[in-house]
Design a protein around this motif. Structure first.
Motif, PDB file in Angstrom:
ATOM      1  N   UNK A 186      45.697  37.165  47.385  1.00 15.12           N
ATOM      2  CA  UNK A 186      44.708  38.069  46.793  1.00 15.12           C
ATOM      3  C   UNK A 186      43.639  37.265  46.050  1.00 15.12           C
ATOM      4  N   UNK A 187      42.373  37.600  46.298  1.00 17.79           N
ATOM      5  CA  UNK A 187      41.257  36.936  45.617  1.00 17.79           C
ATOM      6  C   UNK A 187      40.558  37.855  44.611  1.00 17.79           C
ATOM      7  N   UNK A 261      43.053  45.755  45.998  1.00 22.22           N
ATOM      8  CA  UNK A 261      43.339  44.340  46.193  1.00 22.22           C
ATOM      9  C   UNK A 261      42.600  43.845  47.427  1.00 22.22           C
ATOM     10  N   UNK A 262      41.876  42.735  47.288  1.00 21.90           N
ATOM     11  CA  UNK A 262      41.169  42.123  48.421  1.00 21.90           C
ATOM     12  C   UNK A 262      41.705  40.717  48.629  1.00 21.90           C
ATOM     13  N   UNK A 263      41.903  40.340  49.884  1.00 23.52           N
ATOM     14  CA  UNK A 263      42.536  39.064  50.207  1.00 23.52           C
ATOM     15  C   UNK A 263      41.551  38.085  50.830  1.00 23.52           C
ATOM     16  N   UNK A 264      41.980  36.844  50.953  1.00 26.12           N
ATOM     17  CA  UNK A 264      41.117  35.825  51.547  1.00 26.12           C
ATOM     18  C   UNK A 264      40.904  36.059  53.039  1.00 26.12           C
ATOM     19  N   UNK A 268      41.283  44.687  52.531  1.00 26.09           N
ATOM     20  CA  UNK A 268      41.217  45.405  51.257  1.00 26.09           C
ATOM     21  C   UNK A 268      42.223  46.544  51.284  1.00 26.09           C
ATOM     22  N   UNK A 269      43.090  46.542  50.291  1.00 25.27           N
ATOM     23  CA  UNK A 269      44.130  47.557  50.156  1.00 25.27           C
ATOM     24  C   UNK A 269      43.826  48.399  48.919  1.00 25.27           C
TER      25      UNK A 269
END
Length: 384
Positions: A186-187, A261-264, A268-269
């Motif tokens: 997560x970023x 939550x946004x990931x690399x 996006x969740x």
């Protein structure tokens, strides 16, 4: 019509050995208590098992297969032909007859016709084992056999070498909880509270998974305490849920809390949480989107001879991401509302003020002393 499995039940025989799970399209399990009868229905939908009482949510296939496997493998230990008046004593009464009722397992074919009906009655111990002591130091009385009746025929009653302890009518026990989404690398993360709690909302971001978090739109004097953010390193890495909600329970309140939550990998969740119940469980709905590029961007120092390999690696990675997105989106949307345990999200549900380094307290003031008295004036020194 499909032929029914053998109904013979001599000692040592397997009366349901001809049963084939591929012939079964529906399983209905009915249990009865003193004043309540509960029925569970599991159906094949598109070749996959689903729980009807949970809006068609995927069923635990391994549990279903285990039940059918035990039915096929059960051996007759003792024949106990019984009259109708004796069935209640063996807990083989009709469903709905209260505490003496059997647990009924109905296996139906594609056309809805019954393949086999199995009534599960009283459990018991092997002769001489009633007073056994557990190897772990507790009392004995662990059942290892059960009274069974086939197709509601009292003449078929027998004691078999299975207990079928997992044959219950609780839908939550039969839903598939093995497959679920997870969030890694997560970023950025945000918690948005609603209503009067909106001032407690916050958003954090970081450049990569090795750097510290920063507070987005920080106000003057707000300094993050990185030691308090340890639970944010891999939030929702292995989330789980206890049940799938239906009916009015799926209507989350207007004061829902949202976790984003946004990931690399550009996923996006968004988790929408309703009010927790008395057990601290939250109703939750999930939304998943991904911003996946259509083409690969070449690095400035990329060599022409490396392009083919790099293109292939990129293509394979994109396919993996698309597969993950498709899987995670099967859990998303308003048609699924999950009941998740509080510990799944408790590490994220912090108030804004809980993220900061405590402000240094002002040093305490010392005791206030009175001014010293003025010196007495000597009249002889006064000028004339």
């Amino acid at each position: 019509d499909k032929p029914s499995p053998s109904v013979s039940g001599g000692v040592g025989e397997e009366p349901l050995s001809g049963l084939k799970i591929g012939d079964i399209a529906t399983i209905v399990i009915t249990t009865s208590e003193a004043k309540k009868t509960t029925s569970l229905r599991m159906e094949k939908q598109g070749g996959k098992w689903a729980v009807a009482q949970r809006g068609g949510y995927p069923a635990d296939t391994s549990r279903i297969e285990g039940l059918v496997k035990n039915l096929v493998a059960m051996k007759t230990l003792r024949r106990v032909p019984a009259g109708k008046s004796q069935l209640g004593r063996l807990n083989l009464g009709k469903p709905g007859s209260g505490e003496t009722a059997a647990t009924r397992v109905e296996l139906l074919a594609d056309d809805g016709k019954p393949i086999k009906t199995i009534d599960l009655g009283k459990e018991s111990n092997a002769p001489g084992r009633e007073g056994d002591t557990s190897a772990f130091g507790g009392g004995g009385n662990y059942p290892d056999r059960r009274f069974v009746m086939l197709d509601a025929k009292p003449a078929s009653v027998a004691v078999v070498d299975q207990t079928f302890s997992n044959a219950n009518a609780n839908p939550a026990d039969w839903i598939n909880r093995t497959d679920f989404f997870e969030v890694n690398n997560v970023l950025s993360m945000a918690v948005d509270y609603a209503g009067t709690e909106a001032t407690n909302s916050w958003k954090l971001a970081r450049e990569n998974t090795a750097t510290n978090w920063t507070l987005v739109a920080a106000l003057e004097g707000e300094v993050l305490d990185q030691d308090k953010l340890g639970s944010f390193a891999q939030p929702l890495q292995s989330p789980t849920f206890n049940d799938v909600l239906t009916g009015d329970a799926t209507n989350l309140s207007t004061n829902a809390t949202r976790i984003t939550l946004s990931t690399e990998d550009q996923f996006t969740y968004t988790l929408t949480l309703g009010e927790p119940n008395v057990d601290g469980e939250f109703p939750m709905q999930l939304a998943v989107v991904a911003n996946l590029p259509e083409k690969r961007s070449a690095a400035k120092d990329e060599k022409p001879e490396d392009k083919a390999d790099l293109d292939l690696q990129w293509k394979n990675k994109q396919q993996q991401l698309k597969t993950r997105l498709a899987l995670h989106q099967t859990f998303s949307g308003e048609h699924w509302t999950y009941l998740i345990p509080g510990y799944t999200v408790s590490g994220l549900l912090k108030k804004r003020s809980e993220l900061f380094t405590p402000k240094a307290a002002a040093p305490p003031l010392g005791p206030v002393l009175p001014f010293p008295p003025s010196p007495a004036i000597n009249p002889s020194q006064n000028p004339k």
